[in-house]
Design a protein around this motif. Structure first.
Motif, PDB file in Angstrom:
ATOM      1  N   LYS A 341       0.669  -1.277   0.106  1.00 50.09           N
ATOM      2  CA  LYS A 341       0.105  -0.011   0.061  1.00 50.09           C
ATOM      3  C   LYS A 341       0.994   1.412  -0.055  1.00 50.09           C
ATOM      4  N   THR A 342       0.514   2.169  -0.663  1.00 50.22           N
ATOM      5  CA  THR A 342       1.341   3.659  -0.717  1.00 50.22           C
ATOM      6  C   THR A 342       0.409   4.516  -0.696  1.00 50.22           C
ATOM      7  N   TYR A 343       0.876   5.633   0.173  1.00 50.85           N
ATOM      8  CA  TYR A 343       0.322   7.055   0.063  1.00 50.85           C
ATOM      9  C   TYR A 343       1.426   7.925  -0.497  1.00 50.85           C
ATOM     10  N   ASP A 344       0.948   8.615  -1.634  1.00 55.92           N
ATOM     11  CA  ASP A 344       1.675   9.747  -2.417  1.00 55.92           C
ATOM     12  C   ASP A 344       1.241  11.010  -1.851  1.00 55.92           C
ATOM     13  N   ILE A 345       2.252  11.793  -1.334  1.00 54.50           N
ATOM     14  CA  ILE A 345       1.882  13.215  -0.934  1.00 54.50           C
ATOM     15  C   ILE A 345       2.025  14.223  -2.140  1.00 54.50           C
ATOM     16  N   GLU A 346       1.280  14.927  -2.503  1.00 52.57           N
ATOM     17  CA  GLU A 346       1.403  15.869  -3.592  1.00 52.57           C
ATOM     18  C   GLU A 346       1.241  17.309  -3.203  1.00 52.57           C
ATOM     19  N   VAL A 347       2.382  17.956  -3.280  1.00 49.56           N
ATOM     20  CA  VAL A 347       2.386  19.727  -2.836  1.00 49.56           C
ATOM     21  C   VAL A 347       1.902  20.464  -4.032  1.00 49.56           C
ATOM     22  N   TRP A 348       1.040  21.429  -3.728  1.00 49.57           N
ATOM     23  CA  TRP A 348       0.580  22.255  -4.744  1.00 49.57           C
ATOM     24  C   TRP A 348       1.751  23.195  -5.231  1.00 49.57           C
ATOM     25  N   LEU A 349       1.717  23.228  -6.762  1.00 48.76           N
ATOM     26  CA  LEU A 349       2.818  23.922  -7.285  1.00 48.76           C
ATOM     27  C   LEU A 349       2.047  25.069  -8.333  1.00 48.76           C
ATOM     28  N   PRO A 350       1.906  26.529  -7.581  1.00 51.51           N
ATOM     29  CA  PRO A 350       1.196  27.327  -8.587  1.00 51.51           C
ATOM     30  C   PRO A 350       1.943  27.842  -9.568  1.00 51.51           C
ATOM     31  N   GLY A 351       2.971  27.403 -10.091  1.00 54.86           N
ATOM     32  CA  GLY A 351       3.718  27.695 -11.255  1.00 54.86           C
ATOM     33  C   GLY A 351       3.152  26.792 -12.457  1.00 54.86           C
ATOM     34  N   GLN A 352       2.952  25.543 -11.936  1.00 56.18           N
ATOM     35  CA  GLN A 352       2.318  24.705 -12.860  1.00 56.18           C
ATOM     36  C   GLN A 352       0.720  24.556 -12.779  1.00 56.18           C
ATOM     37  N   ASN A 353       0.082  25.267 -11.818  1.00 58.95           N
ATOM     38  CA  ASN A 353      -1.260  25.140 -11.461  1.00 58.95           C
ATOM     39  C   ASN A 353      -1.733  23.660 -11.190  1.00 58.95           C
TER      40      ASN A 353
END
Length: 434
Positions: A341-353
């Motif tokens: 089982k895997t959790y990915d944490i994704e951070v918000w990048l406003p430059g890429q929206n």
């Protein structure tokens, strides 16, 4: 590596698990059938070897009896029989090694079995949002991507990096170089002083058997870099997970010492095989990058709770930096080779929206432990069991730098330094062009 005994007892379950991992039903069934056939041939051979060894021992005793009774003809006949058996056993032991290797090679490329609560799906589009933390800010029209900001500051140089090493490398200078160093130190301090991880400085080059232990070999050899060493070679680590997890290889750990929790800040080296055309601009996908890794070694009953704990430790990094993020549960088709089982944490990048991965936290069960022969003593001290292993990014330092640059950028091109990093930046509050 999966347990062949479990496969024999649960062939249908394994076929279903492989299908969940996007194998075709026919491929899954033929693979499982082949594994069972290989194991059956090996077991039959071992039975024959054992029968011959027992007959050799019995015949040797009969030789002594025949000689004591004066029956020389019988003694000679028995000696000839023993000679034939010895030859068979000698050849049979070589055959046993061949059968063992063939079975182990087939098992070595088989992925782990997903846990029952992992969502079934084909790729990243079928991943499930577990939670979202922080508010994505309104995107002003002057927002830029990290490489535009870094180049304008004169502190991020891809052209000179390409002259030195080729594509997918970066030269950082001045304030951004210092900020990347600050991020790594901040993460290490958080995980060691508040989260209970023991800091380790491991080797950056490891033997093949170490890469095999965590599942990089043989399946992902093309993703690795190697360097000559003596008469052989050493692999550059793609992640500190490799040496940290292998700290318990071929050991039996006392139960009272578990869980073991390790962290390390290291360079990581990846060939990015199969990534042609993806994230070619900027620092998102590099051949060399820094990462703070988290590794836990637990008993079999504690690993799922440890997985939640490890993920929370990685999330805390982003909370302290004031970055919006979401945590995804990966589906069966997008999950890594060795994970259950895997959790990915994704951070918000406003430059890429967009949200982009900055950490991946996985529980592997005893999959890696079987490859490493890593065990622990039962609570009663009478038996040995395979440990459970977990690994996660706590977090990727380069991607954290990208996230800070993009989320803390100002319209004038400067970058405000998050409060959590200022003690590591000598109190500096802003990075500006010279």
């Amino acid at each position: 590596m999966l347990d062949i005994k479990w496969i024999r007892d649960n062939p249908k379950t394994l076929v279903e698990a492989l299908v969940k991992r996007s194998w075709s039903g026919d491929d899954a069934q033929s693979t499982v059938d082949d594994l069972i056939a290989r194991d059956e041939a090996r077991r039959e051979h071992l039975t024959e070897l054992q029968t011959r060894q027992e007959r050799r021992n019995a015949a040797s005793k009969e030789i002594g009896n025949a000689m004591r009774s004066g029956d020389a003809a019988l003694a000679e006949k028995l000696k000839a029989e023993v000679g034939e058996i010895k030859a068979f056993i000698q050849n049979g032991e070589a055959r046993e090694r061949e059968l063992d290797k063939a079975l182990n090679d087939a098992l070595a490329v088989l992925p782990n079995v997903p846990l029952d609560d992992v969502p079934v799906g084909k790729d990243e589009h079928d991943n499930v949002v577990t939670r979202t933390v922080g508010t994505v800010p309104t995107r002003p029209n002057w927002v830029k991507e990290h490489f535009e900001i870094g180049e304008a500051l004169g502190m991020m140089d891809f052209e000179r990096a390409a002259k030195l090493s080729g594509s997918r490398f970066t030269v950082l200078k001045s304030g951004l170089a210092r900020m990347e160093r600050a991020l790594g130190q901040f993460m290490l301090d958080l995980h060691t002083t508040e989260h209970g991880y023991e800091e380790v400085i491991p080797p950056l080059m490891v033997r093949d058997e170490v890469l095999y232990g965590t599942g990089q070999l043989p399946k992902f050899e093309d993703d690795l870099f190697f360097t000559p060493h003596g008469d052989g070679k050493l692999g550059l680590i793609p992640t500190a997970e490799v040496p940290l997890t292998n700290l318990v290889r071929e050991d039996i750990t006392a139960h009272e010492k578990l869980p073991l929790r390790y962290t390390a800040l290291t360079p990581c080296f990846r060939s990015e095989a199969g990534s042609a055309g993806r994230d070619t601009r900027g620092m998102l996908r590099q051949h060399q990058f820094y990462k703070v890794e988290l590794v836990s070694i637990t008993d079999q009953e504690s690993s799922l709770a440890e997985h939640e704990r490890m993920t929370a430790c990685a999330e805390e990094v982003l909370k302290r930096l004031g970055l919006a993020f979401r945590t995804m549960t990966l589906c069966t088709g997008d999950m890594g080779f060795g994970a259950r089982k895997t959790y990915d944490i994704e951070v918000w990048l406003p430059g890429q929206n967009a949200y982009r991965e900055i950490s991946s936290c996985s529980v592997c069960g005893d999959f890696q432990a079987r490859r490493m022969d890593a065990r622990y003593k039962d609570r009663d001290g009478k038996g040995n069991r395979f440990v459970h292993t977990l690994n996660g990014s706590g977090t990727a330092v380069g991607r954290a730098l990208i996230a800070v640059i993009e989320n803390y950028q100002n319209e004038d091109g400067s970058v405000t330094i998050p409060e959590a990093l200022r003690p590591y930046m000598g109190g500096l509050a802003k990075i500006e062009s010279k």
